[in-house]
Design a protein around this motif. Sequence first.
Motif, mmCIF file in Angstrom:
data_model
loop_
_atom_site.group_PDB
_atom_site.id
_atom_site.type_symbol
_atom_site.label_atom_id
_atom_site.label_comp_id
_atom_site.label_asym_id
_atom_site.label_seq_id
_atom_site.Cartn_x
_atom_site.Cartn_y
_atom_site.Cartn_z
ATOM 1 N N LEU A 142 16.047 0.644 -5.828
ATOM 2 C CA LEU A 142 15.460 0.853 -4.498
ATOM 3 C C LEU A 142 14.057 1.437 -4.625
ATOM 4 O O LEU A 142 13.120 0.976 -3.952
ATOM 5 C CB LEU A 142 16.351 1.774 -3.667
ATOM 6 C CG LEU A 142 15.791 2.166 -2.293
ATOM 7 C CD1 LEU A 142 15.533 0.928 -1.437
ATOM 8 C CD2 LEU A 142 16.728 3.130 -1.577
ATOM 9 N N ILE A 143 13.907 2.458 -5.479
ATOM 10 C CA ILE A 143 12.580 3.054 -5.679
ATOM 11 C C ILE A 143 11.613 2.006 -6.219
ATOM 12 O O ILE A 143 10.465 1.883 -5.753
ATOM 13 C CB ILE A 143 12.665 4.250 -6.637
ATOM 14 C CG1 ILE A 143 13.513 5.370 -6.042
ATOM 15 C CG2 ILE A 143 11.263 4.768 -6.969
ATOM 16 C CD1 ILE A 143 12.947 5.991 -4.788
ATOM 17 N N ALA A 144 12.064 1.226 -7.198
ATOM 18 C CA ALA A 144 11.200 0.198 -7.785
ATOM 19 C C ALA A 144 10.800 -0.836 -6.735
ATOM 20 O O ALA A 144 9.632 -1.253 -6.666
ATOM 21 C CB ALA A 144 11.913 -0.483 -8.949
ATOM 22 N N SER A 145 11.734 -1.237 -5.896
ATOM 23 C CA SER A 145 11.450 -2.251 -4.875
ATOM 24 C C SER A 145 10.451 -1.738 -3.850
ATOM 25 O O SER A 145 9.571 -2.476 -3.396
ATOM 26 C CB SER A 145 12.751 -2.666 -4.169
ATOM 27 O OG SER A 145 13.618 -3.330 -5.065
ATOM 28 N N ILE A 146 10.584 -0.460 -3.475
ATOM 29 C CA ILE A 146 9.637 0.129 -2.519
ATOM 30 C C ILE A 146 8.242 0.179 -3.128
ATOM 31 O O ILE A 146 7.245 -0.189 -2.489
ATOM 32 C CB ILE A 146 10.106 1.537 -2.087
ATOM 33 C CG1 ILE A 146 11.386 1.446 -1.259
ATOM 34 C CG2 ILE A 146 9.004 2.244 -1.285
ATOM 35 C CD1 ILE A 146 12.030 2.789 -0.969
ATOM 36 N N GLU A 147 8.155 0.624 -4.369
ATOM 37 C CA GLU A 147 6.844 0.765 -5.008
ATOM 38 C C GLU A 147 6.172 -0.591 -5.228
ATOM 39 O O GLU A 147 4.938 -0.683 -5.241
ATOM 40 C CB GLU A 147 6.994 1.511 -6.341
ATOM 41 C CG GLU A 147 7.374 2.977 -6.157
ATOM 42 C CD GLU A 147 7.333 3.761 -7.451
ATOM 43 O OE1 GLU A 147 7.108 3.147 -8.519
ATOM 44 O OE2 GLU A 147 7.514 4.989 -7.395
ATOM 45 N N THR A 149 1.886 12.656 3.827
ATOM 46 C CA THR A 149 1.135 11.433 3.538
ATOM 47 C C THR A 149 1.995 10.192 3.720
ATOM 48 O O THR A 149 1.592 9.223 4.382
ATOM 49 C CB THR A 149 0.586 11.477 2.103
ATOM 50 O OG1 THR A 149 -0.313 12.573 1.974
ATOM 51 C CG2 THR A 149 -0.144 10.181 1.767
ATOM 52 N N LEU A 150 3.181 10.188 3.131
ATOM 53 C CA LEU A 150 4.051 9.016 3.217
ATOM 54 C C LEU A 150 4.596 8.837 4.622
ATOM 55 O O LEU A 150 4.678 7.712 5.133
ATOM 56 C CB LEU A 150 5.198 9.142 2.200
ATOM 57 C CG LEU A 150 4.764 9.167 0.735
ATOM 58 C CD1 LEU A 150 5.942 9.488 -0.171
ATOM 59 C CD2 LEU A 150 4.132 7.838 0.339
ATOM 60 N N GLU A 151 4.960 9.936 5.268
ATOM 61 C CA GLU A 151 5.438 9.853 6.651
ATOM 62 C C GLU A 151 4.381 9.236 7.554
ATOM 63 O O GLU A 151 4.661 8.361 8.384
ATOM 64 C CB GLU A 151 5.799 11.250 7.156
ATOM 65 C CG GLU A 151 6.237 11.286 8.621
ATOM 66 C CD GLU A 151 6.420 12.694 9.146
ATOM 67 O OE1 GLU A 151 6.570 12.835 10.379
ATOM 68 O OE2 GLU A 151 6.405 13.649 8.347
ATOM 69 N N MET A 185 0.828 -1.199 0.000
ATOM 70 C CA MET A 185 0.000 0.000 0.000
ATOM 71 C C MET A 185 0.867 1.256 0.000
ATOM 72 O O MET A 185 0.629 2.201 -0.768
ATOM 73 C CB MET A 185 -0.920 0.009 1.215
ATOM 74 C CG MET A 185 -1.829 1.230 1.290
ATOM 75 S SD MET A 185 -2.560 1.451 2.928
ATOM 76 C CE MET A 185 -1.103 1.920 3.867
ATOM 77 N N VAL A 186 1.881 1.296 0.868
ATOM 78 C CA VAL A 186 2.778 2.445 0.922
ATOM 79 C C VAL A 186 3.498 2.607 -0.413
ATOM 80 O O VAL A 186 3.653 3.717 -0.925
ATOM 81 C CB VAL A 186 3.787 2.295 2.083
ATOM 82 C CG1 VAL A 186 4.849 3.388 2.020
ATOM 83 C CG2 VAL A 186 3.062 2.342 3.419
ATOM 84 N N GLY A 187 3.946 1.499 -0.996
ATOM 85 C CA GLY A 187 4.616 1.565 -2.292
ATOM 86 C C GLY A 187 3.714 2.116 -3.380
ATOM 87 O O GLY A 187 4.148 2.919 -4.224
ATOM 88 N N ALA A 188 2.451 1.699 -3.356
ATOM 89 C CA ALA A 188 1.499 2.196 -4.353
ATOM 90 C C ALA A 188 1.259 3.698 -4.177
ATOM 91 O O ALA A 188 1.126 4.443 -5.162
ATOM 92 C CB ALA A 188 0.178 1.434 -4.243
ATOM 93 N N LEU A 189 1.213 4.164 -2.913
ATOM 94 C CA LEU A 189 1.064 5.600 -2.654
ATOM 95 C C LEU A 189 2.235 6.377 -3.234
ATOM 96 O O LEU A 189 2.059 7.428 -3.858
ATOM 97 C CB LEU A 189 0.980 5.852 -1.143
ATOM 98 C CG LEU A 189 -0.361 5.622 -0.463
ATOM 99 C CD1 LEU A 189 -0.206 5.805 1.045
ATOM 100 C CD2 LEU A 189 -1.412 6.588 -1.009
ATOM 101 N N PRO A 210 10.792 -2.039 2.503
ATOM 102 C CA PRO A 210 10.050 -1.012 3.253
ATOM 103 C C PRO A 210 10.571 0.390 2.954
ATOM 104 O O PRO A 210 11.752 0.582 2.662
ATOM 105 C CB PRO A 210 10.310 -1.397 4.714
ATOM 106 C CG PRO A 210 11.645 -2.083 4.689
ATOM 107 C CD PRO A 210 11.680 -2.844 3.383
ATOM 108 N N LEU A 211 9.679 1.349 3.013
ATOM 109 C CA LEU A 211 10.062 2.757 2.898
ATOM 110 C C LEU A 211 10.513 3.230 4.268
ATOM 111 O O LEU A 211 9.748 3.189 5.234
ATOM 112 C CB LEU A 211 8.871 3.586 2.409
ATOM 113 C CG LEU A 211 9.077 5.106 2.339
ATOM 114 C CD1 LEU A 211 10.222 5.454 1.392
ATOM 115 C CD2 LEU A 211 7.784 5.788 1.903
#
Length: 275
Positions: free
Chosen positions: A46-51, A74-76, A17-21, A56-57
């Motif tokens: 790293l960005i791709a893996s988070i998304e 929002t992400l925080e 969910m966080v990655g999709a955000l 984890p972010l």
Amino acid sequence: MNSPKRRSRRNASAMRMVGALLAVHREAAGYTQRSLAERFVISEELIASIEQGRRPLKMDLAVQLDQLLGTNRTLETAVENMPEVDLVPRWAEEYMDLEREALALSWYDNQVLPGLLQTPVYARGVFQNDVPALTEDEIELRVAARMERQEILHRKEPPTICFIISEVTLMDRLGGDEVYVEQMLHLRELAGLPGVTLQVMPVGRSFHAGLSGPFILIETPDHQRLGYTEAQRGSQLITNPDEVSILERKCAMLRTQALNPHETRGLLDRLLGEQ
């Protein structure tokens, strides 16, 4: 020597969910994964893996991303409130939603007592057998979630539920003798609830329609009939009418092969009398 502290498990569903955000906000701000990674001097991977929910972010990066993308924390906030434990595996979430709203359930199990019939101490004994081992906090959270599911048995208008369980599951003593007695008493009590039918498939039968394993039949509020099966690390929601029909015929046969509800109550009484 102190044992190493066990790392908390990340919630896989929440990570996705966080990655999709992040992906939505990145695209809205006009960044590609590469250009965003270059802005922070980190790898595009790293960005791709988070998304994709594979990594984890981290909080410090979440704060920086919010500032760059103008996402007003929002992400925080998502990272700060992300649960650490997947109480329900993602592959079982759809079934849980259906169970909560079902008009009727028919449940056959030959491995462990159905979750809707378990006492807290029995459920704890089940979760203590998980491999890899769960932490005590994880076990208590999962037990609480399982007990919450049982609310459907005590509604003013409960669903109609037929449970067929193997006598083998009544022989196991997960958690010890005291847990066993409490669980048997609980089964005896539940057998008298309105809308609940409990039958035991005894050992030693020369015929058995459930050798292919456990399954659940579901009737939804709009009278759709579905099937559900679980295996190691996964599940299957069955919607094809032909496949559901096969499970319905298996269930009908099992109900004729198992002890009837009166005989089942007598078996529970005998087992309790032997304690």
